[in-house]
Design a protein around this motif. Structure first.
Motif, mmCIF file in Angstrom:
data_model
loop_
_atom_site.group_PDB
_atom_site.id
_atom_site.type_symbol
_atom_site.label_atom_id
_atom_site.label_comp_id
_atom_site.label_asym_id
_atom_site.label_seq_id
_atom_site.Cartn_x
_atom_site.Cartn_y
_atom_site.Cartn_z
ATOM 1 N N VAL A 260 0.850 -1.190 0.000
ATOM 2 C CA VAL A 260 0.000 0.000 0.000
ATOM 3 C C VAL A 260 0.889 1.245 0.000
ATOM 4 O O VAL A 260 1.945 1.259 0.615
ATOM 5 C CB VAL A 260 -0.943 0.059 1.213
ATOM 6 N N THR B 53 1.963 4.826 1.129
ATOM 7 C CA THR B 53 1.778 5.746 2.252
ATOM 8 C C THR B 53 2.072 7.149 1.732
ATOM 9 O O THR B 53 3.212 7.434 1.364
ATOM 10 C CB THR B 53 2.723 5.414 3.418
ATOM 11 N N ASN C 118 1.729 0.124 7.212
ATOM 12 C CA ASN C 118 2.488 -1.052 7.672
ATOM 13 C C ASN C 118 2.877 -0.929 9.136
ATOM 14 O O ASN C 118 2.736 -1.867 9.915
ATOM 15 C CB ASN C 118 3.725 -1.238 6.790
ATOM 16 N N HIS D 118 8.491 -5.499 -1.214
ATOM 17 C CA HIS D 118 8.459 -4.302 -2.059
ATOM 18 C C HIS D 118 7.242 -3.423 -1.808
ATOM 19 O O HIS D 118 6.280 -3.831 -1.148
ATOM 20 C CB HIS D 118 8.534 -4.690 -3.544
ATOM 21 N N GLY D 119 7.298 -2.219 -2.395
ATOM 22 C CA GLY D 119 6.197 -1.277 -2.267
ATOM 23 C C GLY D 119 5.221 -1.393 -3.425
ATOM 24 O O GLY D 119 5.206 -2.401 -4.150
ATOM 25 N N SER D 120 4.413 -0.349 -3.613
ATOM 26 C CA SER D 120 3.308 -0.407 -4.571
ATOM 27 C C SER D 120 3.744 -0.112 -6.008
ATOM 28 O O SER D 120 2.916 -0.102 -6.912
ATOM 29 C CB SER D 120 2.217 0.560 -4.133
ATOM 30 N N ALA D 121 5.037 0.128 -6.208
ATOM 31 C CA ALA D 121 5.622 0.326 -7.545
ATOM 32 C C ALA D 121 4.736 1.156 -8.480
ATOM 33 O O ALA D 121 4.325 0.669 -9.538
ATOM 34 C CB ALA D 121 5.960 -1.027 -8.166
ATOM 35 N N ASP E 64 5.367 3.265 -10.580
ATOM 36 C CA ASP E 64 5.929 3.463 -11.926
ATOM 37 C C ASP E 64 5.482 2.387 -12.926
ATOM 38 O O ASP E 64 5.500 2.618 -14.129
ATOM 39 C CB ASP E 64 7.480 3.538 -11.870
ATOM 40 N N ILE E 65 5.078 1.203 -12.449
ATOM 41 C CA ILE E 65 4.669 0.153 -13.397
ATOM 42 C C ILE E 65 3.229 -0.320 -13.147
ATOM 43 O O ILE E 65 2.772 -1.289 -13.741
ATOM 44 C CB ILE E 65 5.630 -1.059 -13.360
ATOM 45 N N ALA F 169 4.256 -6.217 -13.436
ATOM 46 C CA ALA F 169 4.777 -6.535 -12.095
ATOM 47 C C ALA F 169 5.131 -8.007 -11.966
ATOM 48 O O ALA F 169 4.489 -8.878 -12.567
ATOM 49 C CB ALA F 169 3.733 -6.177 -11.040
ATOM 50 N N ASN F 170 6.138 -8.266 -11.178
ATOM 51 C CA ASN F 170 6.527 -9.638 -10.863
ATOM 52 C C ASN F 170 5.750 -10.078 -9.612
ATOM 53 O O ASN F 170 5.940 -9.515 -8.538
ATOM 54 C CB ASN F 170 8.039 -9.665 -10.595
HETATM 55 P P1 NAI Z 1 8.805 0.098 -4.551
HETATM 56 O O1 NAI Z 1 9.235 -1.174 -3.913
HETATM 57 O O2 NAI Z 1 7.364 0.277 -4.791
HETATM 58 O O3 NAI Z 1 9.549 0.225 -5.980
HETATM 59 C C1 NAI Z 1 10.963 0.325 -6.145
HETATM 60 C C2 NAI Z 1 11.349 -0.138 -7.563
HETATM 61 O O4 NAI Z 1 11.207 -1.571 -7.648
HETATM 62 C C3 NAI Z 1 10.440 0.437 -8.642
HETATM 63 O O5 NAI Z 1 11.202 0.700 -9.796
HETATM 64 C C4 NAI Z 1 9.451 -0.683 -8.918
HETATM 65 O O6 NAI Z 1 8.935 -0.688 -10.229
HETATM 66 C C5 NAI Z 1 10.285 -1.932 -8.655
HETATM 67 N N1 NAI Z 1 9.443 -3.035 -8.150
HETATM 68 C C6 NAI Z 1 8.953 -3.157 -6.881
HETATM 69 N N2 NAI Z 1 8.211 -4.265 -6.794
HETATM 70 C C7 NAI Z 1 8.215 -4.846 -7.997
HETATM 71 C C8 NAI Z 1 7.608 -6.018 -8.532
HETATM 72 N N3 NAI Z 1 6.844 -6.849 -7.784
HETATM 73 N N4 NAI Z 1 7.807 -6.315 -9.837
HETATM 74 C C9 NAI Z 1 8.576 -5.532 -10.596
HETATM 75 N N5 NAI Z 1 9.178 -4.410 -10.174
HETATM 76 C C10 NAI Z 1 9.003 -4.062 -8.874
HETATM 77 O O7 NAI Z 1 9.402 1.279 -3.681
HETATM 78 P P2 NAI Z 1 9.054 2.840 -3.689
HETATM 79 O O8 NAI Z 1 8.912 3.317 -5.091
HETATM 80 O O9 NAI Z 1 10.075 3.435 -2.823
HETATM 81 O O10 NAI Z 1 7.660 2.964 -2.949
HETATM 82 C C11 NAI Z 1 6.405 3.160 -3.601
HETATM 83 C C12 NAI Z 1 5.301 3.228 -2.565
HETATM 84 O O11 NAI Z 1 5.202 1.980 -1.886
HETATM 85 C C13 NAI Z 1 5.525 4.282 -1.455
HETATM 86 O O12 NAI Z 1 4.309 4.970 -1.250
HETATM 87 C C14 NAI Z 1 5.870 3.491 -0.211
HETATM 88 O O13 NAI Z 1 5.389 4.124 0.952
HETATM 89 C C15 NAI Z 1 5.127 2.201 -0.476
HETATM 90 N N6 NAI Z 1 5.720 1.040 0.207
HETATM 91 C C16 NAI Z 1 4.866 0.139 0.740
HETATM 92 C C17 NAI Z 1 5.340 -1.011 1.330
HETATM 93 C C18 NAI Z 1 4.346 -1.982 1.858
HETATM 94 O O14 NAI Z 1 3.156 -1.800 1.716
HETATM 95 N N7 NAI Z 1 4.785 -3.050 2.499
HETATM 96 C C19 NAI Z 1 6.778 -1.295 1.433
HETATM 97 C C20 NAI Z 1 7.604 -0.302 0.778
HETATM 98 C C21 NAI Z 1 7.087 0.834 0.199
#
Ligand code: NAI
Length: 332
Positions: free
Chosen positions: A69, A71, A81, A259-262, A264-265, A271-272
């Motif tokens: 999700v 934040t 979280n 990972h987060g909510s990505a 960008d994709i 998504a993987n």
């Molecule tokens: P992110 O983990 O969402 O993405 C970082 C990079 O990794 C991006 O380029 C993304 O495209 C790639 N990526 C992440 N998961 C992927 C997947 N399953 N498949 C392919 N590519 C993947 O981290 P970011 O951008 O710092 O955070 C985005 C949002 O997510 C923020 O609002 C943050 O607060 C939230 N977040 C939520 C978490 C949770 O709910 N447990 C944990 C970490 C971040």
């Protein structure tokens, strides 16, 4: 039929959730999903990112599978979280990190389990602006929380045939706080003579991890170092798209990818779903569906071995193609 809370999240959350639910169904496991929404989209309709109904659902089912999700930054909402972990007292963050087949990384045979204390340290959120040029964050470490996470780590090691627990601190500098964490771990270690116990400082640990990760087995860390080191370990095995996680407490457990909510994709079928799927496999173990979990893991490994991979792993498959291939291997 077992009831499990399903938190769909936002960004890529709904896509990877749909993929994983489809795979679990194809594996023959019948789950009564209590579907709950949370995150940025929910703020618009319900005013908060984590409504009480979500917490109540997990309290009712005892277990949740959660996708990421968002934040919102700077809007005054506590991270969903952090809030979930606090409200459900999910004191142990568990991140098994091991190489997956045909995912090329710098090192082979990495097999590390990171156990991170999940409730205190600098994440207690006790901060203040002392004056306009000085801010202060308080690091809380208690005996109660340190003992229970050390017990969790050693119990995990025994139950999962691990050989060693290595405790990671900065007790040479944070003499009282990390010193207490270390003292508690030593006390608990003494009760587990079959498990080797080792101590390391966090800076040295990071260097050793990127030079020779194969020397590590179970790592036990306070919250902040655990947060950082577990992402380092995710990097060792191929990145966020495959890194699984779980938050476990006495009464409840929430399984979720690292990972987060990505954003960008999001919505592009790129998504993987592996990290979410690996987290779901651990959830299946937790609810007594170990055999189905193993079956799914085999199908996932066969898919990777067949070189069907998503873009983050330098493949060309979409999330749907990847998911459908896993399902094909399930019925093979
Ligand atoms: P992110 O983990 O969402 O993405 C970082 C990079 O990794 C991006 O380029 C993304 O495209 C790639 N990526 C992440 N998961 C992927 C997947 N399953 N498949 C392919 N590519 C993947 O981290 P970011 O951008 O710092 O955070 C985005 C949002 O997510 C923020 O609002 C943050 O607060 C939230 N977040 C939520 C978490 C949770 O709910 N447990 C944990 C970490 C971040």
């Amino acid at each position: 039929m077992k009831q499990v809370t399903l938190i769909r999240g936002d960004g890529i959350g709904p896509e990877i959730t749909e993929a994983v639910v489809k795979i679990i169904k194809a594996a023959g496991v019948e789950i009564d999903w209590d579907i709950q929404t949370a995150g940025a989209d929910v703020i618009e309709t319900e005013g908060v990112p984590l409504p009480e109904r979500v917490i109540n659902s997990v309290k009712n089912t005892g277990v949740a599978l959660k996708s990421p999700v968002t934040t919102p930054i700077g809007k005054g909402f506590r991270s969903v979280n952090v809030q979930l972990r606090k409200d459900l007292d999910l004191y142990a963050n568990l991140r098994p990190c091991y190489n997956l087949p045909n995912v090329k990384t710098r090192f082979d045979n990495v097999d590390i389990v990171v156990v991170r204390e999940n409730t205190e340290d600098l994440y207690a959120g006790i901060e203040r602006q002392v004056d306009k040029d000085t801010a202060e964050s308080i690091k809380i470490i208690t005996r109660k929380a340190s003992l229970r996470i050390a017990e969790f780590a050693f119990d995990y090691a025994v139950k999962n045939n691990r050989k060693e627990v290595c405790i990671v601190t900065k007790a040479n500098i944070c003499k009282l706080s990390d010193g207490l964490f270390l003292e508690c771990a030593r006390d608990v270690a003494a009760k587990y003579p079959s498990i080797n116990f080792r101590e390391i400082l966090v800076d040295n640990c990071c260097m050793q991890l990127v030079q020779n990760p194969n020397q590590f087995d179970v790592l036990l860390l306070p919250n902040l170092y655990g947060d950082i080191v577990s992402d380092l370990c995710a990097g060792l095995i191929g990145g966020l798209g495959i890194a699984q996680g779980a938050n476990i407490g006495k009464n409840y457990a929430v399984f979720e990818p690292v990972h987060g909510s990505a954003p960008d994709i999001a919505g592009q079928d790129k998504a993987n779903p592996t990290a979410m799927l690996m987290s779901a496999i651990e959830m299946l173990n937790y609810i007594g569906e170990k055999e189905a979990g193993e079956k799914i893991k085999k199908a996932l490994f066969k898919t990777l071995e067949a070189d069907i991979k998503t873009a983050d792993l330098k493949g060309t498959a979409t999330c749907s193609e990847f998911t459908n291939t896993i399902i094909d291997f399930l019925v093979d």
